[in-house]
Design a protein around this motif. Structure first.
Motif, PDB file in Angstrom:
ATOM      1  N   GLN A 119       0.832  -1.205   0.000  1.00  0.00           N
ATOM      2  CA  GLN A 119       0.000   0.000   0.000  1.00  0.00           C
ATOM      3  C   GLN A 119       0.867   1.256   0.000  1.00  0.00           C
ATOM      4  OE1 GLN A 119      -2.744   0.485   3.266  1.00  0.00           O
ATOM      5  NE2 GLN A 119      -3.893   2.051   2.185  1.00  0.00           N
ATOM      6  N   GLN A 120       1.979   1.224   0.724  1.00  0.00           N
ATOM      7  CA  GLN A 120       2.887   2.367   0.727  1.00  0.00           C
ATOM      8  C   GLN A 120       3.411   2.633  -0.678  1.00  0.00           C
ATOM      9  OE1 GLN A 120       5.987   2.182   3.720  1.00  0.00           O
ATOM     10  NE2 GLN A 120       4.576   1.291   5.201  1.00  0.00           N
ATOM     11  N   GLN A 121       3.798   1.586  -1.396  1.00  0.00           N
ATOM     12  CA  GLN A 121       4.299   1.748  -2.758  1.00  0.00           C
ATOM     13  C   GLN A 121       3.227   2.321  -3.673  1.00  0.00           C
ATOM     14  OE1 GLN A 121       7.585   1.429  -3.468  1.00  0.00           O
ATOM     15  NE2 GLN A 121       7.622   1.154  -1.264  1.00  0.00           N
ATOM     16  N   LYS A 122       1.999   1.885  -3.487  1.00  0.00           N
ATOM     17  CA  LYS A 122       0.883   2.399  -4.277  1.00  0.00           C
ATOM     18  C   LYS A 122       0.671   3.887  -3.996  1.00  0.00           C
ATOM     19  CE  LYS A 122      -3.857   1.051  -5.373  1.00  0.00           C
ATOM     20  NZ  LYS A 122      -4.925   0.114  -5.055  1.00  0.00           N
ATOM     21  N   LEU A 123       0.755   4.273  -2.726  1.00  0.00           N
ATOM     22  CA  LEU A 123       0.616   5.687  -2.361  1.00  0.00           C
ATOM     23  C   LEU A 123       1.724   6.531  -2.986  1.00  0.00           C
ATOM     24  CD1 LEU A 123      -0.311   5.314   1.413  1.00  0.00           C
ATOM     25  CD2 LEU A 123      -1.793   6.191  -0.396  1.00  0.00           C
ATOM     26  N   LEU A 124       2.938   6.016  -2.957  1.00  0.00           N
ATOM     27  CA  LEU A 124       4.064   6.753  -3.527  1.00  0.00           C
ATOM     28  C   LEU A 124       3.885   6.957  -5.034  1.00  0.00           C
ATOM     29  CD1 LEU A 124       6.981   5.046  -1.568  1.00  0.00           C
ATOM     30  CD2 LEU A 124       6.195   7.412  -1.304  1.00  0.00           C
ATOM     31  N   ARG A 125       3.449   5.929  -5.736  1.00  0.00           N
ATOM     32  CA  ARG A 125       3.231   6.058  -7.189  1.00  0.00           C
ATOM     33  C   ARG A 125       2.093   7.042  -7.484  1.00  0.00           C
ATOM     34  NH1 ARG A 125       4.219   0.535  -6.844  1.00  0.00           N
ATOM     35  NH2 ARG A 125       2.002   0.024  -6.925  1.00  0.00           N
ATOM     36  N   THR A 126       1.031   6.970  -6.699  1.00  0.00           N
ATOM     37  CA  THR A 126      -0.103   7.878  -6.897  1.00  0.00           C
ATOM     38  C   THR A 126       0.331   9.321  -6.636  1.00  0.00           C
ATOM     39  OG1 THR A 126      -1.613   6.120  -6.213  1.00  0.00           O
ATOM     40  CG2 THR A 126      -2.486   8.363  -6.216  1.00  0.00           C
ATOM     41  N   ALA A 127       1.111   9.524  -5.587  1.00  0.00           N
ATOM     42  CA  ALA A 127       1.594  10.867  -5.270  1.00  0.00           C
ATOM     43  C   ALA A 127       2.520  11.392  -6.361  1.00  0.00           C
ATOM     44  CB  ALA A 127       2.303  10.862  -3.924  1.00  0.00           C
ATOM     45  N   GLN A 128       3.319  10.520  -6.926  1.00  0.00           N
ATOM     46  CA  GLN A 128       4.217  10.936  -8.005  1.00  0.00           C
ATOM     47  C   GLN A 128       3.410  11.457  -9.194  1.00  0.00           C
ATOM     48  OE1 GLN A 128       6.694   7.825  -9.708  1.00  0.00           O
ATOM     49  NE2 GLN A 128       8.328   9.308 -10.046  1.00  0.00           N
ATOM     50  N   LEU A 129       2.344  10.757  -9.541  1.00  0.00           N
ATOM     51  CA  LEU A 129       1.475  11.217 -10.620  1.00  0.00           C
ATOM     52  C   LEU A 129       0.815  12.544 -10.244  1.00  0.00           C
ATOM     53  CD1 LEU A 129       0.157  10.732 -13.376  1.00  0.00           C
ATOM     54  CD2 LEU A 129      -1.653   9.501 -12.175  1.00  0.00           C
ATOM     55  N   TYR A 130       0.360  12.653  -9.006  1.00  0.00           N
ATOM     56  CA  TYR A 130      -0.250  13.912  -8.551  1.00  0.00           C
ATOM     57  C   TYR A 130       0.739  15.067  -8.700  1.00  0.00           C
ATOM     58  CZ  TYR A 130      -2.484  17.433  -5.693  1.00  0.00           C
ATOM     59  OH  TYR A 130      -3.051  18.609  -5.263  1.00  0.00           O
ATOM     60  N   LEU A 131       1.983  14.844  -8.304  1.00  0.00           N
ATOM     61  CA  LEU A 131       3.002  15.889  -8.401  1.00  0.00           C
ATOM     62  C   LEU A 131       3.256  16.281  -9.851  1.00  0.00           C
ATOM     63  CD1 LEU A 131       5.478  14.628  -5.670  1.00  0.00           C
ATOM     64  CD2 LEU A 131       4.098  16.724  -5.585  1.00  0.00           C
ATOM     65  N   GLN A 132       3.267  15.317 -10.738  1.00  0.00           N
ATOM     66  CA  GLN A 132       3.455  15.621 -12.165  1.00  0.00           C
ATOM     67  C   GLN A 132       2.311  16.481 -12.690  1.00  0.00           C
ATOM     68  OE1 GLN A 132       3.804  11.736 -13.926  1.00  0.00           O
ATOM     69  NE2 GLN A 132       5.958  11.520 -13.383  1.00  0.00           N
ATOM     70  N   ARG A 133       1.099  16.153 -12.292  1.00  0.00           N
ATOM     71  CA  ARG A 133      -0.071  16.897 -12.773  1.00  0.00           C
ATOM     72  C   ARG A 133      -0.147  18.291 -12.154  1.00  0.00           C
ATOM     73  NH1 ARG A 133      -5.011  12.470 -12.884  1.00  0.00           N
ATOM     74  NH2 ARG A 133      -4.105  11.151 -14.497  1.00  0.00           N
ATOM     75  N   SER A 134       0.226  18.409 -10.889  1.00  0.00           N
ATOM     76  CA  SER A 134       0.096  19.699 -10.197  1.00  0.00           C
ATOM     77  C   SER A 134       1.287  20.617 -10.441  1.00  0.00           C
ATOM     78  CB  SER A 134      -0.061  19.472  -8.690  1.00  0.00           C
ATOM     79  OG  SER A 134       1.167  19.025  -8.128  1.00  0.00           O
ATOM     80  N   ARG A 135       2.388  20.058 -10.908  1.00  0.00           N
ATOM     81  CA  ARG A 135       3.626  20.801 -11.152  1.00  0.00           C
ATOM     82  C   ARG A 135       4.172  21.450  -9.879  1.00  0.00           C
ATOM     83  NH1 ARG A 135       4.114  20.746 -16.683  1.00  0.00           N
ATOM     84  NH2 ARG A 135       2.187  20.748 -17.861  1.00  0.00           N
ATOM     85  N   HIS A 136       3.898  20.832  -8.747  1.00  0.00           N
ATOM     86  CA  HIS A 136       4.423  21.322  -7.464  1.00  0.00           C
ATOM     87  C   HIS A 136       5.936  21.176  -7.467  1.00  0.00           C
ATOM     88  CE1 HIS A 136       4.684  22.101  -3.171  1.00  0.00           C
ATOM     89  NE2 HIS A 136       5.446  21.034  -3.060  1.00  0.00           N
ATOM     90  N   GLN A 137       6.641  22.228  -7.093  1.00  0.00           N
ATOM     91  CA  GLN A 137       8.101  22.231  -7.121  1.00  0.00           C
ATOM     92  C   GLN A 137       8.739  22.193  -5.742  1.00  0.00           C
ATOM     93  OE1 GLN A 137       9.986  22.039 -10.021  1.00  0.00           O
ATOM     94  NE2 GLN A 137       7.981  21.653 -10.914  1.00  0.00           N
ATOM     95  N   GLY A 138       7.959  22.405  -4.689  1.00  0.00           N
ATOM     96  CA  GLY A 138       8.519  22.450  -3.344  1.00  0.00           C
ATOM     97  C   GLY A 138       8.644  21.074  -2.720  1.00  0.00           C
ATOM     98  N   PRO A 139       9.032  21.036  -1.464  1.00  0.00           N
ATOM     99  CA  PRO A 139       9.173  19.759  -0.762  1.00  0.00           C
ATOM    100  C   PRO A 139       7.811  19.116  -0.501  1.00  0.00           C
ATOM    101  CG  PRO A 139       9.491  21.584   0.765  1.00  0.00           C
ATOM    102  CD  PRO A 139       9.356  22.188  -0.610  1.00  0.00           C
ATOM    103  N   CYS A 140       7.834  17.815  -0.274  1.00  0.00           N
ATOM    104  CA  CYS A 140       6.618  17.108   0.101  1.00  0.00           C
ATOM    105  C   CYS A 140       6.970  15.988   1.067  1.00  0.00           C
ATOM    106  CB  CYS A 140       5.879  16.568  -1.121  1.00  0.00           C
ATOM    107  SG  CYS A 140       6.783  15.343  -2.055  1.00  0.00           S
ATOM    108  N   ARG A 141       5.942  15.505   1.764  1.00  0.00           N
ATOM    109  CA  ARG A 141       6.149  14.385   2.683  1.00  0.00           C
ATOM    110  C   ARG A 141       4.861  13.571   2.749  1.00  0.00           C
ATOM    111  NH1 ARG A 141       5.549  18.340   7.507  1.00  0.00           N
ATOM    112  NH2 ARG A 141       3.606  17.584   8.406  1.00  0.00           N
TER     113      ARG A 141
END
Length: 116
Positions: A70-92
């Motif tokens: 589930q952690q790996q799934k969350l990380l992949r989903t977040a990566q896609l979210y970051l690509q779509r949102s173009r967020h450039q700052g830190p995340c956790r």
């Protein structure tokens, strides 16, 4: 937590985190890879929050319910979210567990899931 009861706990989690100074960016971001319960912001940091509820701490409680898969799934989903949102700052990645009955017990685990 896609069901109605899950939505109640996600709303409680969101309210709790807002009281801690976080701002809501998005709720229930969903894509083919998975779902992010809450996306919050604190300053320039984006925070992905996985919400878990358990009536009791039997069988390890809510925090034990997040498997490596589930952690790996969350990380992949977040990566896609970051690509779509173009967020450039830190995340956790945080986990907020809610347990018991009213008054609920909240356990906010910051940086609970590590990328890489």
């Amino acid at each position: 937590m896609a069901n109605t009861l899950g939505a109640v706990y996600e709303q409680l989690a969101e309210q709790y985190l807002q009281q801690q100074g976080l701002n809501t960016v998005e709720r229930n971001f969903s894509c083919k890879l998975g779902e992010l319960d809450l996306v919050m912001r604190q300053g320039n940091q984006l925070i992905f929050v996985e919400v878990k509820y358990r009536a009791s701490d039997a069988y390890g409680g809510a925090s034990a319910a997040i498997s490596h898969r589930q952690q790996q799934k969350l990380l992949r989903t977040a990566q896609l979210y970051l690509q779509r949102s173009r967020h450039q700052g830190p995340c956790r990645f945080d986990v907020l567990t809610i347990s018991g009955a009213e008054p609920y017990q909240y356990n906010w685990m910051q940086s609970a899931i590590q990328a890489g």
